[in-house]
Structure formats: structure tokens, C-alpha cells
Scaffold this motif. Sequence first.
Motif, PDB file in Angstrom:
ATOM      1  N   ASP A   1       6.606   4.433  -0.619  1.00 55.20           N
ATOM      2  CA  ASP A   1       7.796   5.139  -0.164  1.00 55.20           C
ATOM      3  C   ASP A   1       8.871   4.212   0.407  1.00 55.20           C
ATOM      4  O   ASP A   1       9.919   4.674   0.833  1.00 55.20           O
TER       5      ASP A   1
ATOM      6  N   GLU B   1       0.826  -1.204   0.000  1.00 51.26           N
ATOM      7  CA  GLU B   1       0.000   0.000   0.000  1.00 51.26           C
ATOM      8  C   GLU B   1       0.864   1.259   0.000  1.00 51.26           C
ATOM      9  O   GLU B   1       0.435   2.305  -0.451  1.00 51.26           O
ATOM     10  N   ARG B   2       2.081   1.133   0.511  1.00 52.16           N
ATOM     11  CA  ARG B   2       3.004   2.269   0.575  1.00 52.16           C
ATOM     12  C   ARG B   2       3.936   2.227  -0.626  1.00 52.16           C
ATOM     13  O   ARG B   2       4.435   1.176  -0.985  1.00 52.16           O
TER      14      ARG B   2
ATOM     15  N   GLY C   1       4.633  -2.553   5.648  1.00 50.32           N
ATOM     16  CA  GLY C   1       3.529  -1.591   5.625  1.00 50.32           C
ATOM     17  C   GLY C   1       2.503  -1.882   6.706  1.00 50.32           C
ATOM     18  O   GLY C   1       1.983  -0.959   7.335  1.00 50.32           O
TER      19      GLY C   1
END
Length: 133
Positions: A37, A34-35, A95
Motif C-alpha cells: 500500500d 511486505e506492504r 514497512g
Amino acid sequence: MSPHWSEAERELGDDGADSMVRPYTITRGRTAPERDDLTLITVLSAVPQAAEQAGRRLQPEHRTILARCLRQPAAVAELAADLDLPVSVTKILLGDLIAQGLLVARAPIAVARASGGVDLGLLTAVREGLRRL
């Protein structure tokens, strides 16, 4: 193979479809983090009080990540190598832990710039983690 695989899963071997069953179940069917970064060199640290309270309600892989990050901050690549899981699966697990407030992620370059220098120990650890992949 991961130390978290059951005996039956070990016997299946690495013949493609069978080897993807375990990562699929670990992530509860999710195929992408979902991330966006989290990079290979993102450093993760455990939040000690929260990690200790999380205890047994986590999957074994989550507990392994927390235990490793409690001992010493680790890069995404190192954790993937420790777990013997694909980086994409590891990012999904990370995450989960970040969302629960059990891990904190930071970019090592920003930290190095803020402290006035590059941590050669960290860079060496990341390099060794990448080699283990």
C-alpha cells in the motif's frame, strides 16, 4: 552515494554488483516490501513518543527516516531521495518502521478530500522529491 555508506563502500563506486551490496544489507536480504500500500505519494508521519524511545536500536537509515518525519511529514519519494536509496529499499525500511508503530502512513488524496482541498505545498514537495530521484 548515501551519507551512510562506509569509506570502503564509497571507494567501490557504482559498478553494478558492488552498488547493490549496501541496500541488500540494509534490508537484511529482503528484496520486496511486505506492504503493497506504499506508493510514491504516500505520506508518512512519525509517532513522536514511540520514535523518541526507539533511539539507537535502529539502523542509521531508520533513524534518518524518523528524524525527517518528526520534523515534517514526508512522501515515500522524498524519503528515498533524502536517503539516496532505491524506492523499493526505502519502502522496505518504511514497512519496518510502520510495523514497529514508529510511523503512520496515509494517502494524501484521501486527506485532501477530507479537508476540502488540495495541499499545494505537499504536491510541490512530492514533485521536487521526484525530481531529485
